[in-house]
Every structure is written in C-alpha cells, then in structure tokens.
Design a protein around this motif. Structure first.
Motif, PDB file in Angstrom:
ATOM      1  N   SER A 164      42.362  89.486 -29.025  1.00 19.03           N
ATOM      2  CA  SER A 164      43.248  90.189 -28.681  1.00 19.03           C
ATOM      3  C   SER A 164      43.164  90.592 -27.267  1.00 19.03           C
ATOM      4  CB  SER A 164      43.407  91.536 -29.478  1.00 19.03           C
ATOM      5  OG  SER A 164      42.445  92.135 -29.181  1.00 19.03           O
ATOM      6  N   GLU A 175      52.049  89.877 -19.522  1.00 17.54           N
ATOM      7  CA  GLU A 175      52.291  88.969 -20.628  1.00 17.54           C
ATOM      8  C   GLU A 175      52.947  87.652 -20.293  1.00 17.54           C
ATOM      9  OE1 GLU A 175      55.610  88.338 -24.186  1.00 17.54           O
ATOM     10  OE2 GLU A 175      55.636  90.192 -23.094  1.00 17.54           O
ATOM     11  N   ARG A 179      50.862  84.165 -21.004  1.00 13.83           N
ATOM     12  CA  ARG A 179      51.649  83.215 -21.659  1.00 13.83           C
ATOM     13  C   ARG A 179      51.786  81.972 -20.809  1.00 13.83           C
ATOM     14  NH1 ARG A 179      55.172  83.909 -25.910  1.00 13.83           N
ATOM     15  NH2 ARG A 179      55.339  86.161 -26.439  1.00 13.83           N
ATOM     16  N   GLU A 188      48.834  79.352 -27.547  1.00 12.35           N
ATOM     17  CA  GLU A 188      50.150  79.853 -27.695  1.00 12.35           C
ATOM     18  C   GLU A 188      50.078  81.492 -28.068  1.00 12.35           C
ATOM     19  OE1 GLU A 188      54.164  79.498 -30.524  1.00 12.35           O
ATOM     20  OE2 GLU A 188      53.048  77.921 -30.261  1.00 12.35           O
ATOM     21  N   VAL A 189      50.799  82.192 -27.694  1.00  8.37           N
ATOM     22  CA  VAL A 189      50.430  83.647 -27.855  1.00  8.37           C
ATOM     23  C   VAL A 189      51.340  83.838 -29.025  1.00  8.37           C
ATOM     24  CG1 VAL A 189      51.546  85.849 -27.226  1.00  8.37           C
ATOM     25  CG2 VAL A 189      50.454  84.464 -25.255  1.00  8.37           C
ATOM     26  N   GLY A 190      50.577  84.792 -29.995  1.00  2.07           N
ATOM     27  CA  GLY A 190      51.006  84.792 -31.299  1.00  2.07           C
ATOM     28  C   GLY A 190      50.834  84.203 -32.172  1.00  2.07           C
ATOM     29  N   LYS A 191      50.319  82.796 -31.946  1.00  2.00           N
ATOM     30  CA  LYS A 191      49.282  82.058 -32.808  1.00  2.00           C
ATOM     31  C   LYS A 191      47.985  81.920 -32.511  1.00  2.00           C
ATOM     32  CE  LYS A 191      49.654  77.088 -34.027  1.00  2.00           C
ATOM     33  NZ  LYS A 191      50.057  75.811 -33.655  1.00  2.00           N
ATOM     34  N   LYS A 194      46.715  87.368 -29.750  1.00  2.00           N
ATOM     35  CA  LYS A 194      47.209  88.411 -29.875  1.00  2.00           C
ATOM     36  C   LYS A 194      47.339  89.435 -28.660  1.00  2.00           C
ATOM     37  CE  LYS A 194      47.772  92.247 -33.252  1.00  2.00           C
ATOM     38  NZ  LYS A 194      47.204  92.944 -34.145  1.00  2.00           N
ATOM     39  N   SER A 330      59.521  84.915 -23.316  1.00  2.00           N
ATOM     40  CA  SER A 330      59.605  84.949 -24.752  1.00  2.00           C
ATOM     41  C   SER A 330      61.259  84.596 -25.187  1.00  2.00           C
ATOM     42  CB  SER A 330      58.931  86.099 -25.457  1.00  2.00           C
ATOM     43  OG  SER A 330      59.523  87.180 -25.298  1.00  2.00           O
TER      44      SER A 330
END
Length: 366
Positions: A164, A175, A179, A188-191, A194, A330
């Motif tokens: 994270s 962010e 990214r 990849e952010v989110g994958k 975090k 995003s």
C-alpha cells in the motif's frame, strides 16, 4: 563719495574679475544638482510609475472581495501566503481571504460560487471531466516536487508490489504519479498496488509514520519531515522531470468572463508574492513557519530551496502538464480529452506582457 585705499580697490578689482567664472561654476553646479535630484526622484518613483501603468491596463475591478481555496499551505503555495501577508492584494484593491480546504471541497466551492478561485492541483481537471465548467487560468507551479518514500526495508518500486501507498485525495497528483510509474513498471493500481487516500498531506504522512502503509507519495514540506527520519526515497519526481499543474489557478469560465480585471489584479499580486519570496528568504521562511507550524530551521531552509526550483515566474499553462494527468487518470473519458479544454491562457499572457516581463526582465518573455 568716499575714497578707497589702494588695498580695498585692488580687492574689489579681483572680485570683479572672478565673478564671471564664479557665475559659470555656480550655474554648472546647479545644473548637476538638478540632474541628480531628477534622477533620484525617477529611481524613487519608478516602482510607482510601473505600478500605475500596470493598473491603467487593468481598468476597474469588477469585484473587490475574493474567496480563495487552497489544498495546502506548503512550499509550493508559499507565494500566495507571502502576497497575502505582505499586503499585495490590498495594494490593488482586493480583499482576499484564503481558506485551506480539501481539494474536492474547494472545487465544489468554486462550482457553487462560494469560492471564487481554487489554488490547487489536478482536482480541477477531474471536476471538468465530470462536467463542471472549471479551467486553469495560470500555473503557479508545474514542475512536480513529489517524492515517493518506502518504509526502511523498501527501496525500489518493485518492492511495493502487493503493498500500500499513502497519498492524498483521489485524482490528485500523488495518484497520477503512482499510476504513471506503475504503468511504466508493468503494474496496475488496484491490482498490484493499493492506494490509501487521505484528506490532507499531514494525514497521509501520519499513516506512513505509524507504519500503516508501505509507501508514501508526498510533496514539501512533508517530504523533509520524512527525509529527516531516514526513510528512503524511491523516486524523486522532480528529478524525473514530471510536469503537472499544481498548484494552478482555476476558476469557472463564467467567472473568467465576468471578472477579467479582478483576476488580472489577483495574478499580478501573486507575482509580487513570487518576487518577494525569491528576494527575501527570511520573510518567506517566516511566513511558511506561520502557516505550516514548522519551526525547524533546517527543514524551512530545505523547503525554501525546493520552492526556488519550482515557483513559476511565467505562469502560462503548458498543455503537456495537463496531458500527463489525462493519460494516467482513472476516468475513462480522460485519454480522449483535448488538453485545450482545461485551460485559458489569455489573461496570464496579458499579465506577462504588461507586468511579469517588467517584474522579471529577461526571464519572462511575451
């Protein structure tokens, strides 16, 4: 008629003979004195003359009270607070109040009309993508000073895989930077990563310092606090050449159309703050200490040097600094959006021509 003795007669003759030379000397001296006085007056009045000429280009102010929202009080925003504390806004007939708000709250305030100007980052782009008619009219800073830190055992971006990173609000340049880096690293952010969002930089820093995140992406003055405690810098985005508008000056198009003279006066006063911050280090550090509550002389000195690297004298918005945000947003609509939709340089170009080019001769061209 009384008779004169030979000595008195001789003295009178000498004085009479010297009179033309004395008169010539007296006239020459008077002329030089007059010239010196005129030059002294010109030097004394030059700032006033320049200011008066600039004011004449403004015309009357459409509005003399401005509510300004800013997402932070750190180094990148320092010229705003210098201008406020030094009285440069008042000097131009503006009563300016500055409120430190979360970026989303500030942008919502601009849209609703409760805030006139947002002095901040990429939240203006996110709001525009969402349908709000908000645009940049100047870029106070567009050379990014973000640092990505890791906990003391984490020294590479790859080491953050599955972990994270603390940052500020969604869509902010923290962010965007993560990214962009993740995309370049095949992540990849989110994958693979975090992001932990926060309302302010101090809150993100606190999460990191308490060990509740593995990484931290942050800008000054919080960067210096993290450095002081020995956390490793994984990426210095300034050295990477990352260019993102933030803070920039954003307003609604309607406000721009209705209040051009007021906005010009604001921008000119802001530039006065830039010049004072550059010319008067001690005053600038004093103001930063007041608003950030940082009293450590070393941190203030390092923050000041960071500011010198990024404060813009020419605040023209560079579309490339918007394109970066659109490429790594995003929002699905971002990549196809035209950067020209998000800014209007007409007023800052007029300010550069009439004022900034004289305030910073040879550095600001128009």
């Amino acid at each position: 008629m009384p008779r004169l003795d030979p000595f008195s007669l001789k003295l009178i003759c000498r004085q009479s003979a010297a009179t033309p030379a004395a008169i010539r000397f007296s006239k020459h001296f008077a002329q030089r004195l007059k010239t010196l006085i005129l030059l002294s007056l010109l030097i004394f009045l030059l700032p006033w003359i320049r200011e008066t000429a600039a004011q004449q280009t403004l015309g009357g102010l459409e509005k003399n009270r401005l509510a300004v929202g800013t997402a932070g009080s750190g180094t990148t925003s320092l010229p705003l607070f210098v201008a406020l504390e030094a009285g440069y806004f008042i000097k131009r007939g503006l009563n300016v109040s500055v409120n430190q708000l979360g970026a989303t709250v500030a942008v919502q305030g601009v849209i609703s009309g409760t805030i006139d100007i947002y002095q901040g980052g990429t939240a203006a782009i996110a709001a525009n993508l969402a349908g709000a008619d908000i645009i940049y009219i100047a870029a106070a800073v567009d050379r990014n000073s973000l640092n990505l830190f890791g906990q003391k055992a984490i020294t590479t971006f790859e080491a953050l895989r599955g972990k994270s990173i603390a940052t500020t609000f969604p869509g902010a340049f923290g962010e965007i930077a993560i990214r962009m880096t993740a995309r370049k690293q095949g992540m990849e952010v989110g994958k693979d990563l975090k992001l932990l969002y926060h309302r302010s930089p101090p809150e993100a820093l606190t999460t990191f310092l308490m060990g509740n995140s593995d990484g931290l992406v942050i800008s000054p003055p919080q960067t210096e606090l993290a450095k002081q405690q020995g956390y490793p810098i994984i990426i210095d985005y300034f050295k990477e050449g990352l260019k993102i508008v933030g803070p920039g000056t954003s307003v609604t198009r309607e406000f721009l159309q209705k209040h051009p003279n007021t906005i010009k006066a604001f921008l000119m006063s802001y530039l006065d703050g830039v010049k004072r911050a550059i010319d008067d280090e001690e005053f600038a550090k004093k103001i930063e200490s007041k608003y950030t509550k940082i009293s450590d002389a070393k941190i203030l000195a390092e923050n000041y040097q960071q500011g010198l690297r990024v404060w813009n004298k020419d605040m023209t918005v560079d579309p490339a600094a918007i394109r970066v945000v659109l490429d790594d947003s995003s929002d699905a609509k971002a990549k196809s959006a035209d950067p020209k939709r998000f800014y209007d340089n007409s007023l800052i170009q007029a300010v550069n021509r009439d004022y900034a080019s004289k305030l910073f001769p040879g550095e600001v061209k128009w």
